[in-house]
Design an enzyme around this catalytic site. Structure first.
Site, PDB file in Angstrom:
ATOM      1  N   GLU A 118     -17.486 -27.066 117.275  1.00 18.06           N
ATOM      2  CA  GLU A 118     -17.499 -26.431 118.598  1.00 18.06           C
ATOM      3  C   GLU A 118     -17.624 -27.494 119.699  1.00 18.06           C
ATOM      4  O   GLU A 118     -16.991 -27.393 120.749  1.00 18.06           O
ATOM      5  CB  GLU A 118     -18.667 -25.450 118.664  1.00 18.06           C
ATOM      6  CG  GLU A 118     -18.597 -24.464 119.787  1.00 18.06           C
ATOM      7  CD  GLU A 118     -19.607 -23.329 119.622  1.00 18.06           C
ATOM      8  OE1 GLU A 118     -20.690 -23.555 119.037  1.00 18.06           O
ATOM      9  OE2 GLU A 118     -19.320 -22.222 120.082  1.00 18.06           O
ATOM     10  N   LYS A 198     -23.480  -9.272 111.475  1.00 17.62           N
ATOM     11  CA  LYS A 198     -22.868 -10.127 110.439  1.00 17.62           C
ATOM     12  C   LYS A 198     -22.275  -9.283 109.312  1.00 17.62           C
ATOM     13  O   LYS A 198     -21.351  -9.718 108.618  1.00 17.62           O
ATOM     14  CB  LYS A 198     -23.913 -11.098 109.868  1.00 17.62           C
ATOM     15  CG  LYS A 198     -24.450 -12.100 110.886  1.00 17.62           C
ATOM     16  CD  LYS A 198     -23.444 -13.176 111.203  1.00 17.62           C
ATOM     17  CE  LYS A 198     -23.948 -14.090 112.302  1.00 17.62           C
ATOM     18  NZ  LYS A 198     -22.893 -14.952 112.842  1.00 17.62           N
TER      19      LYS A 198
HETATM   20 FE1  SF4 Z   1     -25.783 -11.897 117.902  1.00 18.19          FE
HETATM   21 FE2  SF4 Z   1     -26.607 -11.138 115.485  1.00 18.19          FE
HETATM   22 FE3  SF4 Z   1     -27.836 -13.152 116.728  1.00 18.19          FE
HETATM   23 FE4  SF4 Z   1     -28.106 -10.645 117.619  1.00 18.19          FE
HETATM   24  S1  SF4 Z   1     -28.827 -11.457 115.651  1.00 18.19           S
HETATM   25  S2  SF4 Z   1     -27.738 -12.497 118.875  1.00 18.19           S
HETATM   26  S3  SF4 Z   1     -26.065  -9.780 117.182  1.00 18.19           S
HETATM   27  S4  SF4 Z   1     -25.696 -13.145 116.013  1.00 18.19           S
END
Ligand code: SF4
Length: 428
Positions: A118, A198
Site C-alpha cells: 500500500e 471479513k
Molecule cells: Fe472494518 Fe472490520 Fe475493522 Fe470494523 S472490524 S473497522 S468492519 S475491518
C-alpha cells in the site's frame, strides 16, 4: 431473533448515524455488524462458523491453519470476565493449538506486507501521478463495500492492495504451502478476527488467486472467518481452562509482525505504520521518534488530520472512523488536497469490531476502547522492530517469492479490484 427484540432502535440508530447506511433509498448492508454490537437484547447476532471449522479440525485429510488478526489479542481476554482490553497473545495461540490447529500464524505479518504494498502504491500515486489522490486505505471491507454501493465514482481512490487477511490467505496457499510441502487443496485457512465484514470479504469471487494459480479456481484463498467472540465461545464449549493455558509462540514463517503491524487494529494505526515505512523507503534512514509515536493520528476523535514532511514533500493525511464521517469528509472543499486517508468503519477501529467480546456494557464504552488502544500502543513500544520495512519474514518473502513490492507478481497475488454494486449485490 425477533422474539428478543424490544424495538429500542439502537441497531437502526448506529447504522444511520455512525455507519450512514440505514434510512437511505438504497437497501444495503456493508456487513460491519455494528447493529449486533449495539443490540442490548441479543436479538441480532453474527453468523457463527465454529461448527464448520470444528468439522475441518476433525477431518484428518485437512490441514487447519489459524491466522489471528491484531485486535483479537486485546479482545479475547474480555470474554473471560474482565472487560479490560488486556493484551493476551500467548494464551490465544495456545488455545488455538488446543482446539486442533495444525499451524497458528499471525496476521500482523500480513499487516506489514500490506503496508509494503500500500505504501509503495501511495508513493507511485504521489511521485508518478498514476492514480487519483487521495489514496484511501483498503483494509476495512465494510468501508470498501460502502464506496462500491454509495460512491462508485470514488473506487479509483481505494488502494488496490488486498486487506491483510486477503494477503494472508493467498500467501499461505502458495508460498507457505510450498515451503512446508503441503498440498494447498488440503489447507483450511481460518482467519480469527474482530470483524464480521471479513466473513463477506473472503467470499468475494476474485479472492481465489491461489486456486487460479493451481488450476482450481473454486478454491478460495480463505475458507472461514471466526470472530473473537466465536473463538471464546468455542474455548468454553470445549472446556479448555483458558486461565491456566501456558504461553505459546506463533509458527514460522508468517508468524512474525512488527509493532507497525500490531497497531493496525487502532484507528490511525494503518496511517502511522504507512508513514513509518514511507519515510524509511524515501529517506533511506530509520523513522524518527516522532513517527514512532505519531500523536496527531492517535485517539478516539472520528476525524483527525496531520501533515508529514517526507523527501521534501508535505504529505497530507487524514484518519477517519465511521463511514458516515468518511462520507462527510469526501464532501469537504479541501478533499483533493489530501494524499492519504485511512478509513475504518468501527468506532476506534478494529479493536471494537462487532466480533469482539463485549462484557456487560452494551455498546462497549469508550473506556474499554481506550484501554484496548493503549495496550496495542504499549505492545508496539515493547517490540524490537516497529517498522514494516524491517520485518525479516516479509523481507524473506520478497527475496524468495515476490522479488520486490509492487512487482508484477506481487500485483497479481496481493492486489485486487473493486466494482460498483447495486440491487441484491448491495443487500447481501
Ligand atoms: Fe472494518 Fe472490520 Fe475493522 Fe470494523 S472490524 S473497522 S468492519 S475491518
Amino acid at each position: 431473533d425477533e422474539k428478543l427484540c424490544s424495538e429500542c432502535g439502537h441497531c437502526f440508530a448506529v447504522c444511520q448515524e455512525d455507519i450512514g447506511v440505514a434510512g437511505r433509498d438504497i437497501r444495503a448492508c456493508i456487513n460491519c455488524g455494528q447493529c449486533t454490537a449495539a443490540c442490548p437484547e441479543g436479538a441480532l447476532s453474527v453468523r457463527n462458523d465454529v461448527e464448520s471449522v470444528a468439522a475441518a479440525v476433525r477431518d484428518p485429510s485437512k490441514v487447519v491453519i489459524f491466522s489471528t488478526s491484531p485486535s483479537v489479542r486485546v479482545g479475547l481476554d474480555d470474554a473471560f470476565g474482565y472487560t479490560r482490553g488486556a493484551y493476551e497473545e500467548g494464551k490465544m495461540v495456545s488455545a488455538l493449538r488446543a482446539l486442533g490447529g495444525d499451524y497458528v500464524l499471525d496476521v500482523t505479518f500480513s499487516a506489514d506486507l500490506t503496508i509494503m504494498e500500500e505504501g509503495t502504491e501511495l508513493l507511485g500515486r504521489i511521485l508518478n501521478g498514476n492514480a487519483p489522490l487521495p489514496q484511501f486505505t483498503s483494509c476495512c471491507p465494510a468501508w470498501v463495500k460502502f464506496v462500491e454501493i454509495f460512491h462508485p465514482d470514488m473506487i479509483g481512490h481505494i488502494s488496490s492492495a488486498k486487506s491483510p487477511i486477503g494477503m494472508q490467505g493467498a500467501v499461505i496457499k502458495t508460498y507457505f504451502a510450498a515451503k512446508h510441502g503441503i498440498d494447498p487443496q488440503s489447507i483450511v485457512n481460518v482467519a480469527v478476527t474482530p470483524c464480521s465484514a471479513k466473513k463477506a470479504e473472503i467470499l468475494r469471487p476474485e479472492f481465489n488467486v491461489a486456486g487460479r494459480s493451481v488450476g482450481r479456481p473454486e478454491m478460495c484463498d480463505n475458507d472461514y472467518v471466526i470472530t473473537a467472540k466465536e473463538l471464546a465461545g468455542w474455548i468454553k464449549a470445549e472446556g479448555i481452562d483458558y486461565e491456566r493455558l501456558p504461553d505459546s509462540d506463533f509458527d514460522s514463517i508468517m508468524g512474525k509482525g512488527t509493532g507497525a503491524g500490531v497497531i493496525f487494529g487502532n484507528t490511525g494505526g494503518v496511517m502511522e505504520a504507512a508513514l513509518r515505512m514511507a519515510y524509511t523507503a524515501v529517506e533511506k534512514k530509520p523513522a524518527p521518534d516522532s513517527l514512532l509515536s505519531f500523536e496527531p493520528v492517535r485517539g478516539l476523535e472520528g476525524v483527525k488530520t496531520a501533515s508529514v514532511e517526507i523527501g521534501g514533500q508535505t504529505i497530507k493525511t487524514a484518519v477517519i472512523y465511521g463511514t458516515e464521517n468518511a462520507e462527510k469528509f469526501m464532501e469537504r472543499d479541501d478533499f483533493g488536497a489530501f494524499h492519504f486517508v485511512e478509513v475504518m468503519t468501527c468506532p476506534g477501529g478494529c479493536i471494537s469490531g462487532s466480533g469482539q467480546p463485549q462484557g456487560d456494557i452494551i455498546p462497549p464504552p469508550d473506556s474499554l476502547r481506550k484501554s484496548r488502544i493503549s495496550n496495542m500502543y504499549a505492545e508496539d513500544r515493547n517490540l524490537p522492530l516497529r517498522n514494516s520495512i524491517d520485518n525479516p519474514e516479509v523481507q524473506q518473502l520478497y527475496r524468495e517469492f515476490f522479488s520486490e513490492p509492487g512487482s508484477e507478481f506481487a500485483e497479481l497475488m496481493l492486489h485486487t479490484h473493486y466494482y460498483p454494486r447495486s440491487g441484491s449485490d448491495a443487500e447481501k
